[in-house]
Design a protein around this motif. Structure first.
Motif, PDB file in Angstrom:
ATOM      1  N   SER A   7      -0.664  11.690 -10.783  1.00  0.00           N
ATOM      2  CA  SER A   7      -2.073  12.044 -10.571  1.00  0.00           C
ATOM      3  C   SER A   7      -2.203  13.460 -10.022  1.00  0.00           C
ATOM      4  CB  SER A   7      -2.722  11.055  -9.601  1.00  0.00           C
ATOM      5  OG  SER A   7      -2.319  11.343  -8.274  1.00  0.00           O
ATOM      6  N   GLY A   8      -1.065  14.067  -9.654  1.00  0.00           N
ATOM      7  CA  GLY A   8      -1.096  15.471  -9.243  1.00  0.00           C
ATOM      8  C   GLY A   8      -1.246  15.727  -7.755  1.00  0.00           C
ATOM      9  N   VAL A   9      -1.286  14.675  -6.925  1.00  0.00           N
ATOM     10  CA  VAL A   9      -1.462  14.940  -5.485  1.00  0.00           C
ATOM     11  C   VAL A   9      -0.173  15.379  -4.799  1.00  0.00           C
ATOM     12  CG1 VAL A   9      -3.476  13.452  -5.188  1.00  0.00           C
ATOM     13  CG2 VAL A   9      -1.181  12.464  -4.921  1.00  0.00           C
TER      14      VAL A   9
ATOM     15  N   ASP B 223       0.848  -1.186   0.000  1.00  0.00           N
ATOM     16  CA  ASP B 223       0.000   0.000   0.000  1.00  0.00           C
ATOM     17  C   ASP B 223       0.881   1.233   0.000  1.00  0.00           C
ATOM     18  OD1 ASP B 223      -1.937  -2.081   1.417  1.00  0.00           O
ATOM     19  OD2 ASP B 223      -3.162  -0.409   0.671  1.00  0.00           O
ATOM     20  N   VAL B 224       0.519   2.208  -0.825  1.00  0.00           N
ATOM     21  CA  VAL B 224       1.244   3.473  -0.858  1.00  0.00           C
ATOM     22  C   VAL B 224       0.212   4.598  -0.829  1.00  0.00           C
ATOM     23  CG1 VAL B 224       2.822   4.951  -2.169  1.00  0.00           C
ATOM     24  CG2 VAL B 224       3.137   2.462  -2.206  1.00  0.00           C
ATOM     25  N   ALA B 225       0.420   5.589   0.026  1.00  0.00           N
ATOM     26  CA  ALA B 225      -0.528   6.695   0.109  1.00  0.00           C
ATOM     27  C   ALA B 225       0.200   8.016   0.298  1.00  0.00           C
ATOM     28  CB  ALA B 225      -1.505   6.471   1.261  1.00  0.00           C
ATOM     29  N   VAL B 226      -0.432   9.078  -0.205  1.00  0.00           N
ATOM     30  CA  VAL B 226       0.080  10.433  -0.009  1.00  0.00           C
ATOM     31  C   VAL B 226      -0.900  11.183   0.873  1.00  0.00           C
ATOM     32  CG1 VAL B 226       0.582  12.634  -1.150  1.00  0.00           C
ATOM     33  CG2 VAL B 226       1.207  10.469  -2.268  1.00  0.00           C
ATOM     34  N   THR B 227      -0.373  11.915   1.867  1.00  0.00           N
ATOM     35  CA  THR B 227      -1.235  12.726   2.723  1.00  0.00           C
ATOM     36  C   THR B 227      -0.714  14.144   2.791  1.00  0.00           C
ATOM     37  OG1 THR B 227      -0.050  12.479   4.824  1.00  0.00           O
ATOM     38  CG2 THR B 227      -1.506  10.676   4.193  1.00  0.00           C
ATOM     39  N   ASN B 228      -1.568  15.042   3.286  1.00  0.00           N
ATOM     40  CA  ASN B 228      -1.088  16.368   3.663  1.00  0.00           C
ATOM     41  C   ASN B 228      -0.539  16.284   5.084  1.00  0.00           C
ATOM     42  OD1 ASN B 228      -3.309  16.234   5.308  1.00  0.00           O
ATOM     43  ND2 ASN B 228      -4.565  17.648   4.104  1.00  0.00           N
ATOM     44  N   ALA B 229      -0.153  17.435   5.632  1.00  0.00           N
ATOM     45  CA  ALA B 229       0.468  17.419   6.959  1.00  0.00           C
ATOM     46  C   ALA B 229      -0.547  17.124   8.053  1.00  0.00           C
ATOM     47  CB  ALA B 229       1.169  18.745   7.229  1.00  0.00           C
TER      48      ALA B 229
ATOM     49  N   LEU C  59      -4.681  11.816   0.425  1.00  0.00           N
ATOM     50  CA  LEU C  59      -5.018  12.497  -0.822  1.00  0.00           C
ATOM     51  C   LEU C  59      -5.011  11.530  -2.004  1.00  0.00           C
ATOM     52  CD1 LEU C  59      -2.756  15.645  -0.250  1.00  0.00           C
ATOM     53  CD2 LEU C  59      -5.171  15.325   0.387  1.00  0.00           C
ATOM     54  N   GLY C  60      -4.298  10.420  -1.842  1.00  0.00           N
ATOM     55  CA  GLY C  60      -4.247   9.399  -2.896  1.00  0.00           C
ATOM     56  C   GLY C  60      -3.725   8.114  -2.276  1.00  0.00           C
ATOM     57  N   HIS C  61      -4.259   6.959  -2.701  1.00  0.00           N
ATOM     58  CA  HIS C  61      -3.910   5.683  -2.046  1.00  0.00           C
ATOM     59  C   HIS C  61      -3.968   4.579  -3.096  1.00  0.00           C
ATOM     60  CE1 HIS C  61      -4.957   2.594   1.392  1.00  0.00           C
ATOM     61  NE2 HIS C  61      -3.913   2.232   0.680  1.00  0.00           N
ATOM     62  N   LEU C  62      -2.868   3.835  -3.270  1.00  0.00           N
ATOM     63  CA  LEU C  62      -2.845   2.718  -4.218  1.00  0.00           C
ATOM     64  C   LEU C  62      -2.486   1.428  -3.498  1.00  0.00           C
ATOM     65  CD1 LEU C  62      -0.829   4.400  -7.132  1.00  0.00           C
ATOM     66  CD2 LEU C  62      -3.306   3.955  -7.066  1.00  0.00           C
ATOM     67  N   THR C  63      -3.112   0.330  -3.933  1.00  0.00           N
ATOM     68  CA  THR C  63      -2.797  -0.999  -3.388  1.00  0.00           C
ATOM     69  C   THR C  63      -2.375  -1.893  -4.542  1.00  0.00           C
ATOM     70  OG1 THR C  63      -4.522  -0.723  -1.731  1.00  0.00           O
ATOM     71  CG2 THR C  63      -3.697  -2.950  -2.064  1.00  0.00           C
ATOM     72  N   HIS C  64      -1.395  -2.761  -4.291  1.00  0.00           N
ATOM     73  CA  HIS C  64      -0.963  -3.671  -5.337  1.00  0.00           C
ATOM     74  C   HIS C  64      -0.601  -5.012  -4.716  1.00  0.00           C
ATOM     75  CE1 HIS C  64       1.063  -5.024  -9.026  1.00  0.00           C
ATOM     76  NE2 HIS C  64       0.423  -4.027  -9.623  1.00  0.00           N
TER      77      HIS C  64
ATOM     78  N   VAL D 246       4.594   5.235  -6.375  1.00  0.00           N
ATOM     79  CA  VAL D 246       4.839   6.623  -5.993  1.00  0.00           C
ATOM     80  C   VAL D 246       4.756   7.512  -7.236  1.00  0.00           C
ATOM     81  CG1 VAL D 246       6.587   8.243  -5.140  1.00  0.00           C
ATOM     82  CG2 VAL D 246       6.249   6.044  -3.979  1.00  0.00           C
ATOM     83  N   GLN D 247       5.340   7.033  -8.330  1.00  0.00           N
ATOM     84  CA  GLN D 247       5.324   7.823  -9.553  1.00  0.00           C
ATOM     85  C   GLN D 247       3.889   8.030 -10.044  1.00  0.00           C
ATOM     86  OE1 GLN D 247       8.021   9.431 -10.721  1.00  0.00           O
ATOM     87  NE2 GLN D 247       6.450  10.468 -11.939  1.00  0.00           N
ATOM     88  N   LYS D 248       3.095   6.952  -9.960  1.00  0.00           N
ATOM     89  CA  LYS D 248       1.685   7.066 -10.370  1.00  0.00           C
ATOM     90  C   LYS D 248       0.962   8.135  -9.559  1.00  0.00           C
ATOM     91  CE  LYS D 248       0.506   2.567 -12.162  1.00  0.00           C
ATOM     92  NZ  LYS D 248       0.008   1.241 -11.746  1.00  0.00           N
TER      93      LYS D 248
END
Lengths: 393, 393
Positions: free
Chosen positions: A129-131, A88-94, A99-104, A123-125
């Motif tokens: 996606s712009g997040v 699982d990889v996710a991006v968050t704000n502080a 803001l975005g979450h991918l599972t593989h 991470v590149q994806k």
């Protein structure tokens, strides 16, 4: 993010803004118990660093209206949760909002090089996606023991090829930001504490039943990692001196009797021995069985599947009962892939714990399912790195 | 002692003086990390309260020689340790050095009134011996769970008549000083931490094997009492699903298989069934057997006594192995009356723990006997009350 808080007051302010969102100076003062003058000084310094920004007018409390303060909206944290069978990889704000979450799906046994390639692709994806453009910090969890200060896995039984791999260094170099590494189960506990079912609970533990079984222990609001970072390694606690042979060489370990892997094995045996038509049909269709098949069979009323779940829950409950007697927590959280087994598993665990632990310890003890699912690990990961970055440098 | 430290700096100074003894201002500043000016202000305030006094000239560090500072030599703390079968009472100075210590056999089942009378008799004897006029604070331990904030025993299984008895209130009224109450096992852990084998260790647990079995848990230097004060209640952890019936109603509890009481019972059975000449002789002579008889028989080479000790140690080790996996401590201390069983017991416990816990958790894990014997409980008791009194009011 190059700036770090200069002192404990600033660190408290940053964490309060992380956990409660944009806030007026007055409310911040209440939350952090800083005097008015101290608060004014420290907030001004934080504004100078760019870690926080002024944001709209606060509601009036009688005097002149002031601006709300919030963490810089451009800050980005990355959370990575490497499980035994998925990433699982996710991006968050502080404020640790996802803001975005991918599972593989991914087998951790493919080794660190392949897994890292996968993580960096994801991470590149997310970047595409712009997040996020870049990251101010990243947390990463791996399914085994970690030498915490160095961020290096140690002799991880289900992670061949990872022993001593410099996870922290490698990821930090790739991303160009500070990285912290922890056990996946500790991150799950931190995630549930940050945004899930353990919010506001200071003493609890979180049992993760996936391919194996582990436990995150929180004491006084802080993850207890133990002397060598292996606290919570409960999969090899003995449940039966005459029990099954375990891969570790001992007999009767919890994991040998119950875990995602043990459950699949038992279900396949039952299917092959024609003890369950339901499971036999599923085995024929898929060629193998998983914990999810057992859950589906149980939901369809299959008695053998139900027995397997109940017996596994009883074994797990037996271990948890002992830990409850020892630790006397305020909450027990049950999570991980196997929680798809649902109500029957929980009921069976609860029965054992309430029967076996002292009434004084269980009188007010909720035993509850985890709330965040796959988001728990990545949330714990960003909590970990933000705790680090929101500490005095 | 009516004065209390006015702030956290003063509290730190008092604790440093308690734990390191008389000290120069310069050394105190180093130990408490206070600035020179802050230190001067706070020490002067403490001198005004009478809690500390000037005491001789300190060694020169180049500048003008200053006076050493020490805790007021007239301060007196009382430590009381009520066990299942004995009462210990001790008087210390503020540096927690024992000035007088009395032990008396006593059955806690005689109830709070009889036990309190005994305690007050012993206190009077100590007063008569001249070590104390009055007391500035007292700590007291009881052999069962305690609702810590109120200082009241809760449903103590081996203490009929004590449930809800206001121990803290009653003793405070008799002595005219502040009193804190805790579980005897927590006090043993604090005692070993203050002056025994666990000095300087921050994460450890201390297993007390006496009439029953309990465990004091220390996390980050502080006793972990748990949600309802019952942390460490490990006597009823299951060691064998098919094991012995326990008085608590469950099957296979540790205490049903091993404790002072279980050991005496097993030894008497062996004697009556003529399995051991040594034990049979002792039973005939004394009419009953105790753990001490088993120890003596084992020392004399009796095989049955040795087996009983080794089997008990293995059961205990099995439970400790699970707790080590969960908690990953830096030290395990084994204490209580049954430690008279000596080397054989420890060896048997160690074998189980090193075999059953993960290598990562046991690689640097000392499992050691307690050091203070009957002084551990009373030392823990005075540490408890001094921690309270040396906190900001």
């Amino acid at each position: 993010m190059t700036a770090r808080p200069a002192n404990a007051h600033q660190a408290r302010l940053l964490r309060a803004l992380r956990d409660s969102g944009p806030n007026s100076r007055a409310q911040l003062g209440d939350e952090t118990e800083l005097s008015r003058s101290k608060l004014a000084v420290e907030v001004d310094r934080l504004l100078e660093t760019g870690l926080v920004v002024a944001d709209g007018l606060a509601a009036s409390r009688g005097g002149r209206r002031s601006h709300n303060i919030r963490l810089a909206p451009g800050l980005r944290f990355l959370g990575v949760d490497i499980g035994a069978t998925s990433v699982d990889v996710a991006v968050t704000n502080a404020e640790l909002e996802i803001l975005g979450h991918l599972t593989h799906p991914m087998d951790v046994r493919e080794g660190p090089v392949a897994v890292f390639e996968q993580v960096l692709n994801m991470v590149q994806k997310l970047r595409d996606s712009g997040v996020a453009d870049g990251f101010d910090g990243a947390g990463i969890g791996v399914p085994g023991p970690v030498r915490f200060p160095e961020g290096v896995p140690v002799a991880p039984p289900i992670m061949p090829g990872w022993d001593g791999f410099p996870v922290r260094e490698a990821l930090s170099q790739e991303l160009g930001c500070p990285v912290m590494v922890d056990n996946d189960v500790n991150l799950m506990a931190m995630g549930e504490q940050q945004a899930g079912v353990a919010r506001s609970v200071r003493d609890f533990f979180c049992v993760k039943i996936g391919t194996g079984i582990g436990c995150g222990v929180v004491v006084g609001g802080v993850v207890h990692r133990g002397m060598t970072g292996s606290a919570g390694d409960i999969g090899h606690i003995q449940v039966d001196p005459e029990g099954r042979q375990c891969a570790c060489g001992n007999r009767g370990c919890l994991e040998a009797h119950f875990s995602g892997a043990a459950l699949a094995r038992d279900a396949e045996a039952a299917a092959r021995e024609d003890r369950s038509v339901e499971l036999a049909g599923r085995l024929e269709a898929a060629g193998r069985l998983s914990a999810a098949d057992v859950a589906a069979a149980a939901a369809a009323g299959d008695g053998v599947a139900l027995d397997l779940i109940q017996e596994g829950g009883a074994r797990t409950g037996q271990v948890i009962a002992g830990l409850v007697s020892f630790f006397n927590p305020g909450l027990v959280v049950i999570g991980g892939g196997v929680t798809g087994l649902g109500h029957h598993l929980l009921a069976s665990i609860r029965t054992q714990v309430y029967r076996r632990s002292l009434p004084l310890a269980t009188g007010n003890l909720p035993i509850v399912p985890a709330e965040l699912g796959p988001a728990a690990g990545v949330t714990g990961a960003v909590r970990l790195i933000s705790d680090h970055l929101f500490s005095p440098a």
